[in-house]
Design a protein around this motif. Sequence first.
Motif, PDB file in Angstrom:
ATOM      1  N   ALA A 241       0.970  -8.687  -0.130  1.00 43.03           N
ATOM      2  CA  ALA A 241       2.338  -9.218  -0.089  1.00 43.03           C
ATOM      3  C   ALA A 241       3.277  -8.341   0.741  1.00 43.03           C
ATOM      4  CB  ALA A 241       2.873  -9.367  -1.508  1.00 43.03           C
ATOM      5  N   SER A 242       3.065  -7.035   0.705  1.00 42.85           N
ATOM      6  CA  SER A 242       3.994  -6.162   1.448  1.00 42.85           C
ATOM      7  C   SER A 242       3.829  -6.377   2.954  1.00 42.85           C
ATOM      8  CB  SER A 242       3.771  -4.700   1.079  1.00 42.85           C
ATOM      9  OG  SER A 242       2.462  -4.318   1.420  1.00 42.85           O
ATOM     10  N   ILE A 243       2.601  -6.589   3.396  1.00 41.45           N
ATOM     11  CA  ILE A 243       2.393  -6.860   4.831  1.00 41.45           C
ATOM     12  C   ILE A 243       2.947  -8.233   5.184  1.00 41.45           C
ATOM     13  CG2 ILE A 243       0.652  -7.220   6.614  1.00 41.45           C
ATOM     14  CD1 ILE A 243      -0.784  -4.942   5.674  1.00 41.45           C
ATOM     15  N   ALA A 244       2.742  -9.198   4.297  1.00 44.30           N
ATOM     16  CA  ALA A 244       3.271 -10.545   4.549  1.00 44.30           C
ATOM     17  C   ALA A 244       4.789 -10.490   4.690  1.00 44.30           C
ATOM     18  CB  ALA A 244       2.869 -11.481   3.428  1.00 44.30           C
ATOM     19  N   LYS A 245       5.413  -9.703   3.832  1.00 41.90           N
ATOM     20  CA  LYS A 245       6.881  -9.575   3.892  1.00 41.90           C
ATOM     21  C   LYS A 245       7.292  -8.951   5.222  1.00 41.90           C
ATOM     22  CE  LYS A 245      10.781  -7.532   1.472  1.00 41.90           C
ATOM     23  NZ  LYS A 245      11.196  -6.519   0.493  1.00 41.90           N
ATOM     24  N   MET A 246       6.550  -7.948   5.633  1.00 42.07           N
ATOM     25  CA  MET A 246       6.844  -7.304   6.921  1.00 42.07           C
ATOM     26  C   MET A 246       6.728  -8.306   8.077  1.00 42.07           C
ATOM     27  SD  MET A 246       4.558  -4.313   8.681  1.00 42.07           S
ATOM     28  CE  MET A 246       3.655  -5.199   9.939  1.00 42.07           C
ATOM     29  N   LEU A 247       5.712  -9.149   8.004  1.00 39.71           N
ATOM     30  CA  LEU A 247       5.476 -10.088   9.107  1.00 39.71           C
ATOM     31  C   LEU A 247       6.517 -11.202   9.162  1.00 39.71           C
ATOM     32  CD1 LEU A 247       1.593 -10.412   8.926  1.00 39.71           C
ATOM     33  CD2 LEU A 247       2.936  -9.172  10.622  1.00 39.71           C
ATOM     34  N   ARG A 248       7.172 -11.453   8.062  1.00 40.09           N
ATOM     35  CA  ARG A 248       8.190 -12.519   8.054  1.00 40.09           C
ATOM     36  C   ARG A 248       9.518 -12.022   8.590  1.00 40.09           C
ATOM     37  NH1 ARG A 248       5.485 -13.974   3.019  1.00 40.09           N
ATOM     38  NH2 ARG A 248       4.315 -15.884   3.438  1.00 40.09           N
ATOM     39  N   GLY A 249       9.656 -10.736   8.756  1.00 39.07           N
ATOM     40  CA  GLY A 249      10.899 -10.193   9.305  1.00 39.07           C
ATOM     41  C   GLY A 249      10.674  -9.729  10.727  1.00 39.07           C
TER      42      GLY A 249
END
Lengths: 272, 308
Positions: A241-249
């Motif tokens: 989830a932390s990488i996914a969050k990074m990729l959405r920004g």
Amino acid sequence: MNGLNLRLKHDPGVELDARSISSELFALGPDDVRARPLKTIGGRATIPLGELFDIDDAPPQHLQLAGDLRRFHGIGTGWSAGALRVDGPVGDAFCSGMSGGTATLAGSARSRACQQLRGGSVTIDGNVGDDLGAPYVGRVSGMSGGSVLVRGTAGRYAGFRMRRGTILILGDCEGGLGLEMVAGTLIVGGSAKGEVGASMNRGTIILGHPAEFSEICFTRPRECRLGIARLIADQLPEEAASIAKMLRGPIWRRLGDLSAGGKGEIWTGVNA
Amino acid sequence: MTSRPTESEPLVVAGIPIERTFAEAFDMKATRLILTAHDRQWVSESAAAMVGFGTSIIACGIEIAVERELTPEETPDGRPGVAILAFAVSGKELDKQIARRAGQCVLTCPTTALFAGLEGTAKVPLGKTLRYFGDGYQSSKVIGGRRYWRIPVMDGEFLCEAETARVDAVGGGNFLLLGRSLDRVLDACRASTEAIRPLAGVITPFPGGATRSGSKVGSKYKALFASTNEAYCPSLHGLVNQPFGDEVEAIVEIVIDGMTPQQVAHAMRVGIEAACHRVGPAGLVGVTAGNYGGKLGRHHFHLQEVLG
């Protein structure tokens, strides 16, 4: 016998070439499975599968192994269909050349796991050794398709010369990450030691933590928002989830390795 | 409110007689595209260009229109978008038209991205063709089994799915509104197209969803294979045989393309009922449908069945 359950009876005492523990077993009758020979490495002897394992039925197209299999090398080689599940650690070259189906390892794998992977999906709950997704010795390019999820750590040279497919490593990596990468997507949630993406030609390395880059081989990082990053984020498992969050920004993107064509890219969440 | 008459009784909707005839429609090939952009303005700009000059296969090569707007939650990249439906007479023509339009109207428009809106085995190339614009700097990613092309452009990257699917569909469902006045028939027409617009799987490709140039097959001029249908031109009343009296002042035709015959029939029903209820008998003399005697198109939408 279309599905198999193999429980290790005892340690074999020798290193074994276990490439014959593959999806080909599904096509064999019970007696042929028990007689299936495993060669000893560095010797001429063979040991029949039935001597090492208690064998019984499993659901169709399921091969389940249990035990300490660190002396068994090449389990799942060429796996093409069905589900492989291993409870316990395995030796080298787990799922080499796999082309389809799924493999789940509830344990750790030694070196060269998923080398020359062509398709299918591999999940490894533990750690992996060196050369994850690398080519067979002497081959130019490594993994050419499929996906690999490693929940633990990876050794050196993860994604070495990988050409297609996706590797997601949730833990840390030793040095040489993405060395000579040809293409594909390599995602690391933990930290990566040493220089990342050295001599990479194409492909994408996504890092959850800052890492070292050669200042002369990669462009200066530029902040950007990429539609493809959002699509990758949507496909990641919840534990990433932390990488996914990074990729959405917004992400920071470097291009390189400039000494090898410069069409690869490294994405990080921060300008570091 | 639609009455259910016997064969001998007149078919009536909101007091307006419906002719017992049928709309003749054709087999077509169709695809759906999802177009997204940074904000609604750029979605609209690109979509308007993409669907422009796409009213009729007769000269446009394709019939294409926005199916509906999509919220960010409905699009693959989480941005505002639209679903576009496109219809052509053959897969080859569809491929050609989509590649041209995507290249000139979507690739060129700031911030846009283009995705497949259909699943299927027959494919229409999108990024597979457009990628060459990247001149070697393009790259692709396979995500969830679908290939996406990334083409570097001046505002960042043009993201385009490699291909979308193509399916068999129906083009040319229609009905004609026979108006007592131009104002009334236009009002009825607006009611029809507004009612059809939210329906999934159908488009009304003509300007405003309607056409005034209903055509017949052939012409006195050898170069033309379609020409004005004088039997439905009120301005020629008294000069040619016409199936209506001089109380008809203006006619418009609603043309409907759909992914399935059922969707076309449903849209015809919704459109006819909306028009009739909007203006009533004071506005419409009747409703009929266009056909070529049933010899050209495989799909016959009989109004009594559509409204039944």
